[in-house]
Design a protein around this motif. Structure first.
Motif, PDB file in Angstrom:
ATOM      1  N   ILE A   5       0.956  -1.201  -0.116  1.00 52.70           N
ATOM      2  CA  ILE A   5      -0.019   0.100  -0.005  1.00 52.70           C
ATOM      3  C   ILE A   5       1.089   1.181   0.154  1.00 52.70           C
ATOM      4  CG2 ILE A   5      -1.770   1.247   1.213  1.00 52.70           C
ATOM      5  CD1 ILE A   5      -2.697  -1.205   2.400  1.00 52.70           C
ATOM      6  N   PHE A   6       0.948   2.103  -1.026  1.00 53.02           N
ATOM      7  CA  PHE A   6       1.690   3.327  -1.283  1.00 53.02           C
ATOM      8  C   PHE A   6       0.898   4.562  -0.881  1.00 53.02           C
ATOM      9  CE2 PHE A   6       3.683   6.134  -4.657  1.00 53.02           C
ATOM     10  CZ  PHE A   6       4.436   6.532  -3.751  1.00 53.02           C
ATOM     11  N   HIS A   7       1.323   5.153   0.317  1.00 53.51           N
ATOM     12  CA  HIS A   7       0.546   6.234   0.680  1.00 53.51           C
ATOM     13  C   HIS A   7       1.523   7.536  -0.131  1.00 53.51           C
ATOM     14  CE1 HIS A   7      -1.198   3.646   3.737  1.00 53.51           C
ATOM     15  NE2 HIS A   7       0.075   3.373   4.078  1.00 53.51           N
ATOM     16  N   HIS A   8       0.643   8.213  -0.968  1.00 53.15           N
ATOM     17  CA  HIS A   8       1.534   9.017  -1.857  1.00 53.15           C
ATOM     18  C   HIS A   8       0.712  10.240  -2.106  1.00 53.15           C
ATOM     19  CE1 HIS A   8       3.436  10.415  -5.446  1.00 53.15           C
ATOM     20  NE2 HIS A   8       2.453   9.867  -6.169  1.00 53.15           N
ATOM     21  N   ALA A   9       1.401  11.358  -2.287  1.00 55.63           N
ATOM     22  CA  ALA A   9       0.995  12.944  -2.737  1.00 55.63           C
ATOM     23  C   ALA A   9       1.913  13.094  -3.907  1.00 55.63           C
ATOM     24  CB  ALA A   9       0.925  13.764  -1.482  1.00 55.63           C
ATOM     25  N   HIS A  18       7.158   6.432  -5.837  1.00 56.13           N
ATOM     26  CA  HIS A  18       6.709   6.131  -7.109  1.00 56.13           C
ATOM     27  C   HIS A  18       7.480   5.547  -8.155  1.00 56.13           C
ATOM     28  CE1 HIS A  18       3.851   6.405 -10.500  1.00 56.13           C
ATOM     29  NE2 HIS A  18       3.058   6.383  -9.331  1.00 56.13           N
ATOM     30  N   TRP A  19       8.705   6.338  -8.617  1.00 59.10           N
ATOM     31  CA  TRP A  19       9.586   5.808  -9.628  1.00 59.10           C
ATOM     32  C   TRP A  19      10.174   4.464  -9.269  1.00 59.10           C
ATOM     33  CZ3 TRP A  19      14.754   8.700 -10.430  1.00 59.10           C
ATOM     34  CH2 TRP A  19      15.468   8.226 -11.556  1.00 59.10           C
ATOM     35  N   MET A  20      10.509   4.430  -7.882  1.00 61.01           N
ATOM     36  CA  MET A  20      11.202   3.041  -7.343  1.00 61.01           C
ATOM     37  C   MET A  20      10.048   1.882  -7.537  1.00 61.01           C
ATOM     38  SD  MET A  20      13.624   1.694  -5.923  1.00 61.01           S
ATOM     39  CE  MET A  20      14.118   0.303  -5.148  1.00 61.01           C
ATOM     40  N   LEU A  21       8.791   2.316  -7.448  1.00 59.67           N
ATOM     41  CA  LEU A  21       7.902   1.176  -7.662  1.00 59.67           C
ATOM     42  C   LEU A  21       7.638   0.755  -9.062  1.00 59.67           C
ATOM     43  CD1 LEU A  21       5.128   2.014  -4.853  1.00 59.67           C
ATOM     44  CD2 LEU A  21       6.536   0.202  -4.870  1.00 59.67           C
ATOM     45  N   GLU A  22       7.658   1.752  -9.798  1.00 64.86           N
ATOM     46  CA  GLU A  22       7.487   1.667 -11.212  1.00 64.86           C
ATOM     47  C   GLU A  22       8.939   0.674 -11.849  1.00 64.86           C
ATOM     48  OE1 GLU A  22       5.077   2.302 -13.439  1.00 64.86           O
ATOM     49  OE2 GLU A  22       3.969   2.671 -11.901  1.00 64.86           O
ATOM     50  N   TYR A  28       0.934  -2.763  -6.706  1.00 67.39           N
ATOM     51  CA  TYR A  28       0.653  -1.901  -5.328  1.00 67.39           C
ATOM     52  C   TYR A  28      -0.656  -1.246  -5.267  1.00 67.39           C
ATOM     53  CZ  TYR A  28       2.043   2.168  -8.378  1.00 67.39           C
ATOM     54  OH  TYR A  28       2.332   2.875  -9.250  1.00 67.39           O
ATOM     55  N   GLU A  29      -1.109  -1.035  -4.325  1.00 62.97           N
ATOM     56  CA  GLU A  29      -2.557  -0.237  -3.931  1.00 62.97           C
ATOM     57  C   GLU A  29      -2.278   1.142  -3.624  1.00 62.97           C
ATOM     58  OE1 GLU A  29      -5.914  -0.231  -0.736  1.00 62.97           O
ATOM     59  OE2 GLU A  29      -5.079  -2.322  -1.414  1.00 62.97           O
ATOM     60  N   LEU A  30      -2.641   2.184  -4.456  1.00 62.40           N
ATOM     61  CA  LEU A  30      -2.388   3.467  -4.232  1.00 62.40           C
ATOM     62  C   LEU A  30      -3.205   4.057  -3.277  1.00 62.40           C
ATOM     63  CD1 LEU A  30      -0.677   6.165  -5.197  1.00 62.40           C
ATOM     64  CD2 LEU A  30      -2.314   6.453  -7.007  1.00 62.40           C
ATOM     65  N   ASP A  31      -2.796   4.969  -2.156  1.00 60.39           N
ATOM     66  CA  ASP A  31      -3.443   5.766  -1.486  1.00 60.39           C
ATOM     67  C   ASP A  31      -3.226   7.130  -1.751  1.00 60.39           C
ATOM     68  OD1 ASP A  31      -4.927   6.900   0.761  1.00 60.39           O
ATOM     69  OD2 ASP A  31      -3.309   6.261   2.306  1.00 60.39           O
ATOM     70  N   ALA A  32      -3.952   7.840  -2.621  1.00 61.68           N
ATOM     71  CA  ALA A  32      -3.572   9.076  -3.087  1.00 61.68           C
ATOM     72  C   ALA A  32      -4.003  10.134  -2.156  1.00 61.68           C
ATOM     73  CB  ALA A  32      -4.163   9.254  -4.469  1.00 61.68           C
ATOM     74  N   MET A  33      -3.147  11.220  -1.875  1.00 56.72           N
ATOM     75  CA  MET A  33      -3.686  12.303  -1.100  1.00 56.72           C
ATOM     76  C   MET A  33      -3.135  13.766  -1.654  1.00 56.72           C
ATOM     77  SD  MET A  33      -2.313  10.710   2.680  1.00 56.72           S
ATOM     78  CE  MET A  33      -0.988   9.991   2.098  1.00 56.72           C
ATOM     79  N   SER A  34      -3.772  14.715  -1.169  1.00 60.48           N
ATOM     80  CA  SER A  34      -3.660  16.133  -1.599  1.00 60.48           C
ATOM     81  C   SER A  34      -2.777  16.654  -0.675  1.00 60.48           C
ATOM     82  CB  SER A  34      -4.736  16.543  -2.171  1.00 60.48           C
ATOM     83  OG  SER A  34      -4.501  17.831  -2.298  1.00 60.48           O
ATOM     84  N   LEU A 201      -2.239  12.137 -11.914  1.00 61.53           N
ATOM     85  CA  LEU A 201      -2.939  11.969 -10.731  1.00 61.53           C
ATOM     86  C   LEU A 201      -2.977  13.359 -10.030  1.00 61.53           C
ATOM     87  CD1 LEU A 201      -3.752  10.255  -8.316  1.00 61.53           C
ATOM     88  CD2 LEU A 201      -1.502  10.040  -7.555  1.00 61.53           C
ATOM     89  N   TYR A 202      -1.994  14.116 -10.220  1.00 58.78           N
ATOM     90  CA  TYR A 202      -1.915  15.573  -9.561  1.00 58.78           C
ATOM     91  C   TYR A 202      -3.145  16.342  -9.992  1.00 58.78           C
ATOM     92  CZ  TYR A 202      -0.430  20.343  -7.951  1.00 58.78           C
ATOM     93  OH  TYR A 202      -0.650  21.316  -7.284  1.00 58.78           O
TER      94      TYR A 202
END
Length: 211
Positions: A5-9, A18-22, A28-34, A201-202
């Protein structure tokens, strides 16, 4: 395999992970935040990382924070991607040096330069001085093609992200060594995918900014 689970803004330090995961190519499951909405300071995320910072990952029941630490963990956890240098290989010391150089030297030198902060006394500074950091790094990437010779590793993800950001902020000097290094990194398909996904995403999270 437990899913990450990737907690990401997007457009933050978590772009590094994010680059590393790619690069890894694992699901991976994306937990997108602002950050603009303050999602990282809300109780749900503070329960994951009390510092209220991104990135973080949750994997196999544990949460890991700090971009360089996450990259080091992922590189070791998924050795098939060959983004780490294994224990016993004499190059591992160099690999670890650059992983830690990113947040402790390069990032600090960039931030101080951006904000015109006066240098700390030599005995208190985590990095010494800006020019020495840049010269040390320029000499390393000039030997190339990557920081650990011919092998692209998580250290290049961390350092390359820092050089990219510092160049954009005019806090990394325009030098041919950095330009060539960044050209090699930007040519990587995973880097290109990460950039495109983060842009999208942004814009999804901030439609007004996109318009």
């Amino acid at each position: 395999m437990d899913k990450i689970i990737f907690h990401h803004a997007p457009m933050s330090r978590s772009n590094i992970v994010h680059w590393m995961l790619e690069e890894l190519g694992v699901p991976y499951e994306l937990d997108a935040m602002s950050l603009e909405r303050g999602d990282h300071k809300k109780p749900a995320y503070l329960a994951i990382n009390a510092m209220g910072k991104v990135p973080a990952i949750t994997h196999q029941g544990i949460t890991i924070t700090e971009a360089a630490a996450i990259c080091a963990y992922l590189a070791d956890e998924f050795p098939a991607a060959k983004l780490s240098v294994p224990i016993g290989d004499p190059r591992r010391g160099v690999y670890l040096k650059w992983l830690f150089f990113g947040p402790s030297c390069l990032e600090q030198a960039i931030i101080d330069r951006i904000h015109n902060r006066p240098l700390a006394p030599p005995q208190a500074s985590s990095y010494g001085d800006h020019d020495t950091v840049m010269e040390t790094l320029a000499q390393a990437v000039a030997k190339g093609p990557y920081l650990v010779g011919g092998q692209f590793t998580a250290a290049d993800v961390v350092i390359g992200s820092g050089v990219q950001w510092g160049t954009m902020m005019k806090a990394v000097p325009e030098r041919p060594e950095f330009a060539s290094y960044m050209e090699r990194l930007r040519a990587r398909p995973a880097a290109q995918r990460s950039f495109a996904k983060n842009q999208a995403l942004y814009e999804q999270l901030h439609p007004k900014a996109a318009g």
